[in-house]
Structures are given as C-alpha cells and as structure tokens.
Design a protein around this motif. Structure first.
Motif, short mmCIF file in Angstrom:
data_model
loop_
_atom_site.label_atom_id
_atom_site.label_comp_id
_atom_site.label_asym_id
_atom_site.label_seq_id
_atom_site.Cartn_x
_atom_site.Cartn_y
_atom_site.Cartn_z
N THR A 92 -25.97 -76.27 -34.56
CA THR A 92 -25.11 -77.32 -35.18
C THR A 92 -23.55 -76.83 -34.85
O THR A 92 -22.65 -77.65 -34.84
CB THR A 92 -25.34 -77.67 -36.58
OG1 THR A 92 -26.50 -78.18 -36.80
CG2 THR A 92 -24.25 -78.77 -37.00
N GLY A 111 -21.98 -86.83 -38.85
CA GLY A 111 -22.51 -85.34 -38.62
C GLY A 111 -21.38 -84.42 -38.37
O GLY A 111 -20.08 -84.61 -38.56
N ASP A 138 -20.12 -81.45 -30.84
CA ASP A 138 -20.05 -82.60 -31.50
C ASP A 138 -21.74 -82.91 -31.76
O ASP A 138 -22.14 -83.21 -30.71
CB ASP A 138 -19.30 -83.95 -31.02
CG ASP A 138 -19.76 -85.11 -31.98
OD1 ASP A 138 -20.03 -84.99 -32.83
OD2 ASP A 138 -19.50 -86.20 -31.39
N ASN A 139 -22.17 -82.67 -32.94
CA ASN A 139 -23.57 -82.93 -33.37
C ASN A 139 -24.48 -82.32 -32.04
O ASN A 139 -25.43 -82.92 -31.58
CB ASN A 139 -23.94 -84.53 -33.13
CG ASN A 139 -23.31 -85.18 -34.34
OD1 ASN A 139 -23.53 -84.53 -35.79
ND2 ASN A 139 -22.57 -86.28 -34.33
#
Length: 343
Positions: free
Chosen positions: A109, A304, A322-323
C-alpha cells in the motif's frame, strides 16, 4: 531465511559525525535570504548558514549542519535580502492533470517508486517499499521490475515515509526517528546530513498523515526542495536546498495547516497540496512571490491510500503511488507572461 542484502558500501566502520553544537551554531548564521511570515506572508530576512560553513569533510560522512526554523520573524525589511529580485517572477500554474491508463502494480500500500529526476534518459528505477525500511531496490528498467531482475541496496539506516527522491545519482531521504535529512550518493556511498530543527519528525505529528511522511523532498524547474511541518504551529514550511554542499538556501512559511494536507508536490516554483482524502488539489502557494494561488483540480476519483506524489520537471510528469498502483500523469500549465508576449 532472509536473503543476504547486497550493499554498495565498501567501508562498514562506524564513524563519528562532527555535529554542530549550540555554542557554535550562531557562527554559521551570517548571510540573509527571503523568508515569508506565516501570518502575513510578507517577506522577512533570516540568516542561514553560508555555503562555506556547511562544507563536508571525510570520505563516508560529512559534517552535520543544523538549521533552526525561526520561531518568530521580526524583520520585515527586505532591502538587504540577497537575490530576491532574481527569484521573484511569474511562473506557470498547473491547469490540468491527465493520467495514463497503464499502471504498474505494486505489492504494498505504501512506498516510493523513483526515477532519477535529473537524468530522464536513465532507464533505471528505484523502489522503497513500505513507509519504513532500510533497503532500496534498483531495477535496470521497468521491464526488469516485471521480470524480477533487481539489485538490493542496504542504506544502513531506516528511512521514514514515502517522500524520498533520486536526483543526479543521489538518494535523498529522511532518517527515521530523527530530524535529519540524508543525501546518499549511490555510487560512492558518500553521505551528507542536514539537521532540521523546529520541524516535526516524531509522535505521529506527520507532514502528510496518509503516507506516514514527515519530510517530502521535491524537485522542479527551480531546483531542489523539502516540505516539512513546523513543530511550533504544525503549518507547512518549505526549504529550498543546495545540493553541494547539502544545505538550506531559503525557508518559506506558508501558514497552511498540515492537518488539512493529504500530499503535495512542487512545480515551476509553486507548492501544490491535496485535500485530506487526496482526491483534489485544493491549495497552491507561489514560493517565489509568497502568495497563495487559486487551485481546484481533480486528481483521482478513488478512495484509498495515496502514498506518493512526485513531479518530474524534465518530462513534466507526475508519478502517483495510488492504491497499490503507480500511475504516470501528464501535467499541463498555464503560459507565463513571457510566453504570452512571444505569441
């Protein structure tokens, strides 16, 4: 069993840093640069270390300059500020960001995916996985990332956050648990250290909470910067950095609350900050003029974690983690006054 890390270091000895003490730090402060009052955004003069005073020595470790952000600014006279007339100029403002459909999938992540911002022809990529670690992974190109070919680099200290940068062969990062910024040359392993007093670096008082980042390095058409949060009032401050010697040239106080900031980058001398959910760019600040700029740009539709947001000036591209995916986005600017006059 954990794989043995391949280190670029040739000397594993422990060396003592020649730190700057409180008794001699005042001797370093003998030149002035432009600073902006966090309340009025009016320019003020602040002495900072000169280049000569911050020169490093030794093969593996340099001297460790210390810079204290001002707790209060009292001098509003800029008539003697060095180089202000050269830095104040109209810059381009971001008008649109358009992301490509292709993405690079990541396992984590959090992290930072980096190219060398000074060398766009260098196909190598570097990965700092997660928001804390001590291993940087080097890939010859994006294809080798997909194929699994890699080189592991043990930087011998833990980094913190996702705000790292590769620039002209050096890795810039924040050493976890400290207010020290490190510049590590990846070929020679020489390290330069800059201590930033009066900045947040612990107790979860993050600059960017979503990415667990206390310091964010940035590079644009004007040079090298670092974004931080003041430990006094937890507002955003930006330091303009010299690369050699590794030192601070100027400090700009924006007055913008770090609690409202999701992430950020710098382009054409302007700071851009996202909202707390990283969906829109909601704040911009002209670092050369010392004024806030109207900004409202859509960045991403999804919820997220947005871990990384880095601008590459030579290509005018924005990289986003991103995510668990890295996206590449084109950045479009409004023309400046000089460009309009030439039309």
């Amino acid at each position: 069993m954990e794989p043995k890390l391949r280190s670029l270091y040739s000397d594993q000895n422990n060396h003592t840093l020649d730190g700057v003490t409180s008794e001699n730090v005042a001797e370093l402060f003998n030149s002035t640069v432009m600073v902006l009052d966090p309340l009025t955004a009016s320019p003020s003069a602040l002495p900072v270390p000169t280049h000569g005073a911050l020169s490093g020595s030794g093969h593996d470790r340099s001297t460790e300059p210390t810079l204290a952000l001002p707790l209060s600014l009292q001098n509003n006279d800029v008539s003697h500020v060095v180089g202000v007339e050269n830095r104040i100029q109209t810059g381009n403002i971001v008008k649109n960001i358009s992301c490509l459909e292709n993405v690079t999938k990541m396992q984590s992540t959090y992290g930072a995916w980096m190219g060398d911002a000074a060398r766009p022809d260098d196909a190598r990529r570097w990965l700092a996985d997660h928001f804390s670690g001590r291993v940087i992974v080097e890939y010859q190109n994006v294809s080798s990332f997909q194929d699994g070919g890699r080189k592991l680099i043990d930087i011998e200290r833990f980094y913190q956050g996702c705000g790292h940068l590769i620039y002209d062969g050096s890795l810039y990062f924040h050493k976890a648990g400290s207010n020290r910024l490190h510049k590590l040359h990846l070929e020679t392993t020489r390290t330069n250290i800059l201590t930033m007093e009066n900045t947040g670096y612990k107790n979860l008082r993050y600059l960017f909470h979503n990415s667990k980042t206390y310091f964010k390095f940035a590079v644009d058409e004007k040079g090298l910067w670092v974004i931080a949060a003041s430990s006094v009032n937890h507002t955003l401050v930006v330091a303009r950095l010299n690369r050699d010697p590794f030192s601070v040239e100027a400090i700009i106080h924006t007055g913008y609350p770090a609690a409202k900031a999701g992430n950020g980058f710098i382009a054409h001398g302007a700071l851009y900050i996202t909202d707390a959910k990283d969906k829109k760019i909601t704040y911009a600040f002209d670092l050369e003029k010392g004024i806030a700029v109207d900004a409202s740009l859509d960045l991403r539709p999804a919820d997220g974690i947005l871990a990384m947001l880095s601008y590459y000036p030579k290509e005018q591209l924005l990289y986003m983690w991103d995510n668990r995916s890295v996206k590449i986005c084109n950045v479009y600017f409004t023309p400046n006054e000089k460009e309009l006059q030439n039309e």
